[in-house]
Design an enzyme around this catalytic site. Structure first.
Site, short mmCIF file in Angstrom:
data_model
loop_
_atom_site.label_atom_id
_atom_site.label_comp_id
_atom_site.label_asym_id
_atom_site.label_seq_id
_atom_site.Cartn_x
_atom_site.Cartn_y
_atom_site.Cartn_z
N GLU A 138 34.02 30.44 33.30
CA GLU A 138 35.50 29.93 33.58
C GLU A 138 35.46 29.08 34.79
O GLU A 138 36.43 28.21 34.74
CB GLU A 138 36.37 31.29 33.72
CG GLU A 138 36.73 31.84 32.52
CD GLU A 138 35.65 32.66 31.95
OE1 GLU A 138 35.67 33.19 30.79
OE2 GLU A 138 34.59 32.89 32.55
N HIS A 207 41.08 44.26 29.93
CA HIS A 207 41.51 43.23 28.86
C HIS A 207 43.02 43.58 28.91
O HIS A 207 43.82 43.07 28.25
CB HIS A 207 40.92 43.34 27.61
CG HIS A 207 39.72 42.82 27.50
ND1 HIS A 207 38.43 43.42 27.91
CD2 HIS A 207 38.92 41.77 26.87
CE1 HIS A 207 37.32 42.75 27.42
NE2 HIS A 207 37.79 41.89 27.12
#
Length: 402
Positions: A138, A207
């Site tokens: 990322e 998550h």
């Protein structure tokens, strides 16, 4: 890689998205400048019955509220029905067709179509160079996207999950938000950073992050949160056209929300809240998934004799204090409902802004219902207890209006 991105052309310079006239001022090879007439945004109110949750103490078959009548009236109008993730894709596809500088990058955004299929089939249509699959890194591909924006492109960086973008926090804060300032205005960073977040269905703590407040403190960026297919498409298009870096928050539990949206082109302002339900007794400020918990609670409140005004703030940075202030001056009471954490959350910033600007109009202290300051449990029953439920909203309004 820079040479690959340079092949897309030169970026456009656009008026702010909240201008009623969106004009294309830049030029592209083989294209002339165009003028886009954008109609004013219509009011869309979705049916709260599409949202599940604990509602043992709620009246599910309540009398129609003002919002329900508005939703029913829009159902017969022309347009086409889309799920929220399809609306995002349609907005993205339209902007990629309109502007060759728009490109997408992220993990599995290409031939797989994205983890939630927002970029499905775009690689087939626009090719691997404009819909670029990246490694699991990322910080690297977010930095690459920021560099691409500096050269004149309009990249959309997808985080497979917003929690993963914490790995790119340095790039977002020290580069994305600052480069326009630190370069003395020589560089613009027209980048969109988007992805799914929020508490899903037993996705576990890593998550189920609610990271709006993490990014809110970064100078130089805008933040918006979509809640309906209509504003998902409109905010996506506006974010891509903006000269500012924009973070677009999407909620994992809203991707399959269906709504009829117009066939004609439209955009939504990046800096305006949406009046979901006009009312007189209390102002309820919310966004994203909590909009539907609020509307579910509103049905019960109407049957109890209350008339709540519901506003989807949508713009998390900056706040639309004009719309919020006018509502506070009318109702004199404020309830904030969010899925973000209580400590340092969006609600805390909103409370401070309202207190600073509209304190004299308040007849009661501002009440903020937020998620508990704990990692989201995996167990479904425990997970539900960490998030604000409609019954809590009803109780809070009753106490506020006493």
């Amino acid at each position: 890689m820079a040479a690959v991105f340079q092949a897309f052309g030169t970026a456009a310079v656009l008026l702010p998205a909240n201008d009623s006239r969106v004009r294309l001022l830049g030029s592209f090879p083989g294209r002339k400048a165009n003028v886009f007439e954008v109609r004013s945004e219509k009011k869309i109110v979705s049916d709260a019955t599409r949202v599940s949750g604990r509602g043992q103490h709620l009246i599910t078959n309540a009398v129609a509220t003002k919002a329900d009548a508005a939703a029913a009236s829009t159902g017969s109008k022309s347009g086409h029905e889309l799920l929220l993730f399809e609306a995002l894709r349609e907005g993205l596809e339209e902007e990629m067709e309109r502007d060759p500088c728009v490109c997408v990058m992220g993990e599995d955004v290409g031939h797989y179509g994205g983890s939630y299929k927002v970029t499905k089939d775009l690689a087939k249509k626009f090719g691997d160079l404009r819909v670029l699959d990246t490694p699991i890194a990322e910080n690297s591909f977010t930095g690459m996207g920021i560099g691409a924006a500096m050269t004149g492109l309009r990249p959309i960086v997808e985080g497979m999950n917003m929690g993963f973008l914490l790995l790119a926090f340095n790039q977002i804060s020290n580069n994305c938000g600052m480069l326009h300032y630190t370069s003395g205005g020589q560089f613009k960073i027209p980048i969109v950073i988007r992805g799914p977040g929020g508490v899903g269905r037993q996705l576990g703590a890593e998550h189920s992050q609610r990271l709006e407040s993490y990014f809110q403190s970064i100078p130089g960026i805008q933040m918006v949160a979509c809640s309906t297919p209509y504003n998902a498409k409109g905010l996506m298009k506006a974010a891509i056209r903006s000269e500012n870096p924009v973070i677009l928050f999407e909620h994992v539990l809203l991707y399959n929300l269906k709504e009829r949206i117009p066939d004609e082109e439209y955009i939504c302002s990046l800096e305006e809240a949406e009046m979901v339900r006009p009312g007189e007794h209390v102002t309820i400020l919310t966004y994203s998934r909590m909009r539907y918990h609020v509307m579910q609670a509103a049905k019960t409140l109407v049957n109890k004799g209350y008339d709540p005004e519901v506003i989807d703030i949508r713009s998390l940075k900056p706040f639309d204090l004009h719309t919020i202030g006018n509502s506070v001056k009318k109702t004199h009471r404020v309830l904030i409902v969010e899925e973000c954490m209580r400590t340092g959350g969006i609600g805390a910033s909103l409370t401070a802004a309202i207190t600073e600007n509209f304190h004299d109009y308040l007849d009661a202290p501002i009440v903020c219902l937020s998620s508990q300051d704990v990692p989201t449990p995996y167990a479904g029953t425990l997970e539900e207890w960490t998030v604000v439920q409609p019954a809590q909203i009803v109780t809070a309004v009753e106490q506020l209006c006493q």
